[in-house]
Scaffold this motif. Structure first.
Motif, short mmCIF file in Angstrom:
data_model
loop_
_atom_site.label_atom_id
_atom_site.label_comp_id
_atom_site.label_asym_id
_atom_site.label_seq_id
_atom_site.Cartn_x
_atom_site.Cartn_y
_atom_site.Cartn_z
N LEU A 151 38.07 58.04 60.47
CA LEU A 151 37.67 58.84 59.32
C LEU A 151 36.95 60.11 59.77
O LEU A 151 36.10 60.08 60.65
N GLU A 221 41.54 61.99 51.62
CA GLU A 221 41.36 60.83 50.77
C GLU A 221 40.48 61.12 49.56
O GLU A 221 40.77 60.70 48.46
N ARG A 239 41.59 60.98 56.80
CA ARG A 239 41.83 59.87 57.73
C ARG A 239 43.02 60.17 58.64
O ARG A 239 43.99 60.83 58.26
#
Length: 241
Positions: A151, A221, A239
């Protein structure tokens, strides 16, 4: 899982590239002892809220989270509270003197991170992209060190409402002048009590800023904004596939 003892709290002296001259060296003590205390425990721009929301908790306790451009390490406590092990990297040795008391740190060039490819579960960049004229290269380097599924959380200056083109001296009536579309570096600031009039800032229009992430192969995201009445903070979570 990364081990904290792999990183030194006594940064080495590296002199390649921009390592020889770190703009924040000159203001490190002022930043720690004067600027930060003025912020108090408030979160007017929603930085802490956004960091908690975008980063979240790790799948495994103790997973390492690297903060690039960590400065004095003020976000380490929030990262730790979420269950991550904070690790910091910065080019400013004087800023790292303060950060070393808050988390393991290493002095390094964020365009050449001292980590192997595909090794990190999370990387964060908090209020630093305007300090990095080569931010596209930095984002590519972040993508390199992230492991699959890793992430990347970015929180920073809102590109649409902040910059040398925006007069924010009256927050109830922010004036956006011509200049937003011009990528530029400037020390122009509406206050002499902040950071930009001292170290300057690089501006990236929103499409350019977002394209850096997709060009590096990361997938968005979530997004976040913060600050009233006009947003001053913009962030995202992306991500690696």
């Amino acid at each position: 899982m990364l081990s904290a003892n792999r990183l030194s709290t006594h940064p080495p002296v590296w002199l390649h590239g921009s390592m020889a001259t770190a703009a924040y060296d000159e203001i490190a003590d002022w930043y720690e002892t004067e600027f930060l205390p003025r912020q108090g425990d408030t979160d007017p721009l929603g930085t802490t809220r956004a960091l908690r929301d975008l980063l979240g908790r790790p799948d495994d306790a103790g997973n390492g989270c690297l903060e690039i451009g960590c400065g004095t390490g003020v976000h380490a406590a929030t990262v730790r509270e979420l269950g991550w092990m904070p690790i910091g990297v910065d080019i400013s040795s004087r800023m790292l003197r303060h950060a070393a008391g808050r988390m393991p740190v290493v002095r390094g060039d964020v365009e050449r991170l001292p980590f192997g490819s595909g090794t990190l579960p999370a990387v964060i960049a908090v209020w630093v992209h305007t300090d990095m004229p080569a931010y596209p290269a930095v984002v590519r380097e972040v993508a390199r060190v992230l492991r699959p599924g890793g992430l990347f959380v970015h929180i920073g200056t809102h590109p649409c409402f902040c910059g040398g083109f925006a007069d924010r001296s009256d927050l109830s009536a922010v004036v956006v002048r011509p200049g937003y579309l011009d990528g530029h570096w400037t020390k122009a600031s509406y206050t002499d009590q902040g950071i930009r009039d001292k170290v300057g800032a690089t501006h990236w229009p929103l499409p350019a800023l977002l394209s850096m992430v997709t060009d590096a192969g990361l997938r968005f995201e979530r997004f976040a904004e913060g600050g009233q009445p006009s947003p001053a903070m913009f962030g995202w979570a992306a991500r690696k596939a």
